[in-house]
Write a protein that holds these residues in place. Structure first.
Motif, short mmCIF file in Angstrom:
data_model
loop_
_atom_site.label_atom_id
_atom_site.label_comp_id
_atom_site.label_asym_id
_atom_site.label_seq_id
_atom_site.Cartn_x
_atom_site.Cartn_y
_atom_site.Cartn_z
N MET A 1 1.94 6.59 -2.52
CA MET A 1 2.28 5.48 -1.64
C MET A 1 3.78 5.15 -1.70
O MET A 1 4.39 4.77 -0.70
N THR A 2 4.38 5.30 -2.88
CA THR A 2 5.79 4.95 -3.04
C THR A 2 6.73 6.12 -2.81
O THR A 2 7.91 6.06 -3.17
N GLY A 3 6.21 7.22 -2.24
CA GLY A 3 7.10 8.26 -1.77
C GLY A 3 7.36 9.40 -2.72
O GLY A 3 8.20 10.26 -2.44
N LYS B 1 -1.83 -1.35 7.50
CA LYS B 1 -1.06 -1.09 8.71
C LYS B 1 0.45 -1.19 8.48
O LYS B 1 1.23 -0.65 9.27
N SER B 2 0.85 -1.86 7.38
CA SER B 2 2.26 -2.23 7.25
C SER B 2 3.02 -1.51 6.15
O SER B 2 4.25 -1.44 6.20
N VAL B 3 2.33 -1.00 5.13
CA VAL B 3 3.01 -0.40 3.98
C VAL B 3 2.85 1.12 4.05
O VAL B 3 1.73 1.63 4.04
N THR B 4 3.98 1.83 4.12
CA THR B 4 3.94 3.29 4.26
C THR B 4 4.87 3.96 3.25
O THR B 4 5.89 3.38 2.85
N PRO B 5 4.57 5.19 2.84
CA PRO B 5 5.46 5.93 1.93
C PRO B 5 6.85 6.13 2.51
O PRO B 5 7.84 6.20 1.77
N GLU B 6 6.95 6.24 3.84
CA GLU B 6 8.25 6.47 4.47
C GLU B 6 9.22 5.33 4.18
O GLU B 6 10.43 5.56 4.06
N MET B 7 8.71 4.12 4.05
CA MET B 7 9.58 2.98 3.74
C MET B 7 10.26 3.18 2.39
O MET B 7 11.46 2.93 2.23
N PHE B 8 9.49 3.61 1.41
CA PHE B 8 10.04 3.82 0.07
C PHE B 8 11.03 4.99 0.07
O PHE B 8 12.11 4.90 -0.54
#
Length: 927
Positions: free
Chosen positions: A333-335, A633-640
């Motif tokens: 989840m954290t990339g 819906k809001s938390v994605t690996p791409e964000m990290f």
């Protein structure tokens, strides 16, 4: 160590394939095959520690016996032996990192003066320094708050940041994460931690567990990811960085079994406050805690991180969460890459470090069990994190606080018929028998933001969603956003006297809050982004609105702060706020709306909507299904991945710094932030012989639970105190004082600030609070620093006498450094918190402990005696010394104390005057 130093006496090295690579591991199972250990019965935390000892055997620093001693760990008792631990890395934040960098720079300068080669002074163990503790909530409640706070941060801390920028380039093996990136623990959890390292060493590709020590006590948050690590003193961390092992007693391990599931409306914050309460009562100081059980396996990793974060609050060295599939899911989840995660899975399974269904539970020294379905919404306070208060009992608890305040002020027991107590009742200290919310009518009122609002006892003047404990959890942060959304939709507003702030632990948090569409609602309630870092929890809450501040002062009000952090000690959050409560981010929003802690949120309405209809907590609390859907819906690996791709580059403000260059730091004698410390000046290469302490005076006589905040505050610098007077004498305007924490690179400020907490209670001056003492024998009352300097001029050594849990709280090296610079030779306490005791040893201050059942009170000590401490020339670990306390009339009180030097190496550190002194001597002699 060179490659030739490493031995493999147990033939534990083995080459295996991990993630399609041939790697070398040090196989723990080999010790079981040799009959040395029963690996499958050891706690997971002990297995990780054992691997580090096994892998680093060199026959000198780490021996075969060290491996055998640790491998023989038993729930029936552990041997009273120290083992040397070499972690894989060190992590620091800037409050503690600046003095570490200053010390290492000073060692380089000393090395050159002594004719050695300063270039050899570098971190041997990789070190990360995350700049997160210097930003302050000067601006809030506006869209421009963050930008203004960050600019002000750089304006205040330019010299410190130039030092750190220099260190980033001057030292090998050190990485610096610039300001505005996030808090140390969350950046560590989301990005820096690898769980399993893969590193080429001595011609081999070696896989081994990620382990660390950190200069922040909440380093333990990383235990939530299955990474072994804890907070140590800054002095110890410096020694580890420079290649010295960390010596620690073989720990007992307390197993904490979790069963059940959290009920609807209950958060991981409520869970951890319950766990803190239970473990404090059980007693886990100096021990490992390890979580297990079906309830543990059902917890999200971010909830585990919340549990691990507050290990210092429940008193343990750490709270370990073994690696399992939940760990791996979080890494994805954290990339982290699939290859990396696969490596962690394979290595941990190969080494017996992976918690799987069907495996027997490990053996533990003792166990506790909690059905987490019984946990209820809670806060903790008003000044200790272990004092849990169920939400429905909050009003009653605050009434008791008011009674305690009255008693402290008047010296009388609360009595409803007493006219003084009636005055307190009239100002808001309502009778506990009140069953309806009084709404604070008839109280002095002030005009705030076009609203007439009462500020009284119990008013919430600070409501802060602040980083550290909770902001790594999407469920808690998105939960707070949903509470805000529902409140705004109901037409509710935060009371205008409440200073609101949102300080996430990483930029990813604002990414997913924005993706979820929740930031506008938080903004609408005044919870605008104020910056990324440790703000309110460390004391960087900034000033209150002037009208509110004046009202508090003029009426001597007991007002409240509600924050989502982990520390609420006296005088820490804000000097004007006496009652401080820890709570989940969701409850922080709720109490900001209520504007008071004198309320039962489970029964009473938070507020009324514009049509006069009551709104209750249940009306704005999100359900689990709604919360889970929003997170998915809001938390994605791409964000990290995106946020951490360039984390070391920093903002334009960081990149534009005009930092010095070169091997040696160019000390500026005019700087009020950075000064070369005196520890290594006029440095003798030979150790002087130990001698008894004679003719000593007590600088302070204090009670129980004296924290490192009492000893070395991190917050604001009072103008009237010696540190403030020093800065004024240097031409620093009061508005530019910054904080004690930010000036830890200047010993002149820090020694003047030692025992400088405005809430310190030194019994030598009776009930008076603050940094005051009595100089003996003339009986003159004066600031502690002034008295210490007068004693130094007179050649009088000093002692401090204390109660239980001396030095509890943050791992603050200046609490020991300042103690040493004031001329204090020994501390005599009933008990110590682990880190501060080690720091005292690291600075050459002798930690002594009253024997069981004895105390200053039981021995009749008043602090006015002359003290002799005899037998120091024959010091032994855990030995005893004789203390003679001679009163003015010539009467002697003689008693024995325990020596809290816990090993031969600590004796050696003390003889050298400290860890770093020994390192410098060894470096010169062995160059």
């Amino acid at each position: 160590m060179t490659c030739d130093d490493f031995k493999d006496p147990f033939r534990a090295k083995q080459t295996i394939n991990i993630a399609d690579k041939k790697v070398t591991i040090y196989r723990l199972q080999k010790l079981e095959e040799l009959g040395i250990a029963n690996i499958s019965r050891l706690p997971y935390s002990i297995r990780v520690l054992l691997e580090a000892v096994l892998r680093n055997v060199d026959g000198k620093v780490i021996t075969e016996d060290d491996v055998k001693n640790l491998a023989g760990w038993s729930p029936d008792g552990v041997p009273a032996l120290d083992i040397p631990f070499i972690p894989s890395r060190v992590i620091m934040q800037d409050f503690t990192g600046v003095p570490a960098v200053v010390d290492i720079a000073a060692i380089r300068s000393a090395m050159q003066r002594l004719g050695g080669d300063p270039s050899i002074i570098n971190p041997v163990i990789p070190a990360d320094l995350v700049i997160d503790h210097s930003i302050q909530v000067d601006y809030y409640g506006t869209s421009y708050a963050r930008n203004c706070n960050e600019k002000y941060e750089f304006h205040r801390n330019k010299e410190r940041y130039e030092l750190l920028h220099w260190a980033q380039n001057a030292f090998d093996n050190m990485r610096v994460v610039p300001p505005a990136s996030g808090i140390i623990h969350q950046v560590n959890l989301e990005n820096l931690a690898s769980v399993v390292h893969l590193k080429e060493k001595c011609g081999e590709l070696i896989a081994y567990p990620d382990t660390l020590v950190g200069t922040d006590s909440h380093t333990t948050m990383i235990n939530g990811l299955g990474v072994l690590g804890w907070g140590v003193g800054g002095i110890e961390a410096e020694a580890v960085m420079l290649g010295q092992p960390y010596y620690m007693p073989i720990p007992e391990v307390v197993g904490f079994k979790l069963t059940g599931e959290l009920r609807e409306g209950v958060t991981s914050t409520d869970l951890v406050l319950t766990v803190v309460e239970m473990l404090r009562a059980h007693g886990v100081v100096g021990k490992f805690v390890e979580f297990y059980g079906p309830g543990y396996k059902a917890l999200e990793l971010t909830d585990r991180a919340v549990l691990a974060n507050m290990a210092p609050e429940y008193g343990a060295t750490m709270g370990f969460c073994p690696v399992d599939e939940v760990t791996l899911d979080y890494m994805i989840m954290t990339g982290r890459t699939e290859e990396h995660v696969d490596r962690v899975r394979q290595y941990c399974k190969e080494q017996g470090l992976f918690m799987e269904d069907g495996l027997a539970d490990p053996d533990f020294t003792s166990t506790l069990e909690l059905d987490i379905s019984t946990v209820e919404p809670s806060l903790a306070g008003p000044k200790r994190p272990q004092d849990r208060i169920p939400v429905q009992e909050m009003s009653k608890a605050f009434h008791q606080t008011m009674k305690d305040v009255f008693a402290a002020k008047s010296g009388k027991k609360p009595n409803g018929d007493d006219p003084d107590y009636s005055r307190w009742l009239g100002e808001g200290g309502y009778s506990v028998s009140e069953i309806t919310h009084p709404h604070h009518t008839g109280i002095t009122k002030i005009k705030c933001a076009d609203d007439v609002v009462a500020v009284t006892h119990g008013s919430v003047v600070i409501a802060s969603i602040t980083s550290c404990t909770n902001t790594s959890s999407p469920s808690l942060m998105i939960g707070a956003g949903l509470v805000a959304k529902k409140a705004v939709e109901k037409g509710l507003k935060v009371k205008p006297f409440v200073k609101t702030s949102l300080a996430p632990g990483s930029r990813v948090v604002t990414d997913y809050l924005e993706e979820a569409g929740l930031m506008p609602y938080l903004d609408a309630l005044g919870f605008h982004l104020v910056g990324y870092g440790c703000l309110t929890c460390i004391g960087n809450s900034g000033p209150l609105r002037e009208a509110v501040s004046n009202e508090i002062e003029s009426k001597d009000l007991t007002v409240a702060a509600v924050l989502s952090g982990n520390r609420n000690f006296e005088g820490r959050i804000n000097s004007q706020v006496k009652a401080n409560y820890l709570a989940s981010p969701m409850l922080v929003v709720a109490y900001a709306l209520a504007g008071t802690v004198d309320i039962d949120l489970m029964k009473e309405p938070i507020a009324c909507d514009p049509n006069g209809q009551p709104v209750y907590l249940k009306d704005i609390w999100p359900g689990k299904e709604e919360l889970d859907e929003c997170i998915s819906k809001s938390v994605t690996p791409e964000m990290f991945k995106e946020q951490y791709a360039n984390v070391y580059q920093g903002t334009d403000l960081w990149r534009s710094l005009d930092a010095p260059k070169g091997l040696l730091y160019d000390w500026d004698n005019d700087s009020t932030y950075i000064q070369e410390p005196p520890f290594f000046k006029d440095f003798p290469l030979e150790v002087t012989e130990l001698a008894d302490i004679e003719g000593a005076r007590a600088l302070a006589l204090v009670g129980d639970s004296i924290t490192t905040d009492h000893i070395s505050p991190a917050g604001s610098i009072p103008t009237s105190y010696p540190a403030g007077q020093y800065l004024l004498s240097k031409g620093v305007d009061e508005k530019n004082f910054n904080s004690y924490g930010s000036r830890r690179g200047n010993h002149e400020v820090m020694m003047r600030g030692t025992f400088g907490n405005v809430r310190l209670k030194n019994k030598l001056v009776g009930s008076k609070e603050g940094s005051w003492t009595i100089h003996q024998p003339d009986g003159q009352e004066m600031p502690i620093y002034d008295a210490a300097m007068k004693y130094v001029e007179e050649g009088t050594p000093l002692v401090v006498i204390a109660g239980k849990e001396y030095g509890t709280g943050s791992s603050r090296d200046w609490a020991a450094k300042g103690t040493q610079l004031l001329g204090i030779k020994a501390v005599i306490a009933e008990s110590y918190e682990r880190i501060h005791r080690s720091n005292l040893v690291g600075m050459g201050v002798l930690p002594l402990q009253f024997r069981e059942g004895e105390s200053a009170e039981s021995l009749g000590l008043n602090g006015k005696e002359i003290y002799e401490i005899r037998g120091i020339d024959a010091l032994k670990p855990f030995g005893e010394l004789t203390v003679i306390a001679r009163s003015d009339d010539g009467e002697d009180k003689t008693f024995n104390v325990l020596v809290r030097l816990n090993s031969d190496i600590e004796i050696e550190y003390y003889m050298n005057g400290g860890i770093l002194h020994k390192f410098l001597r060894d470096g010169i002699k062995g160059e």
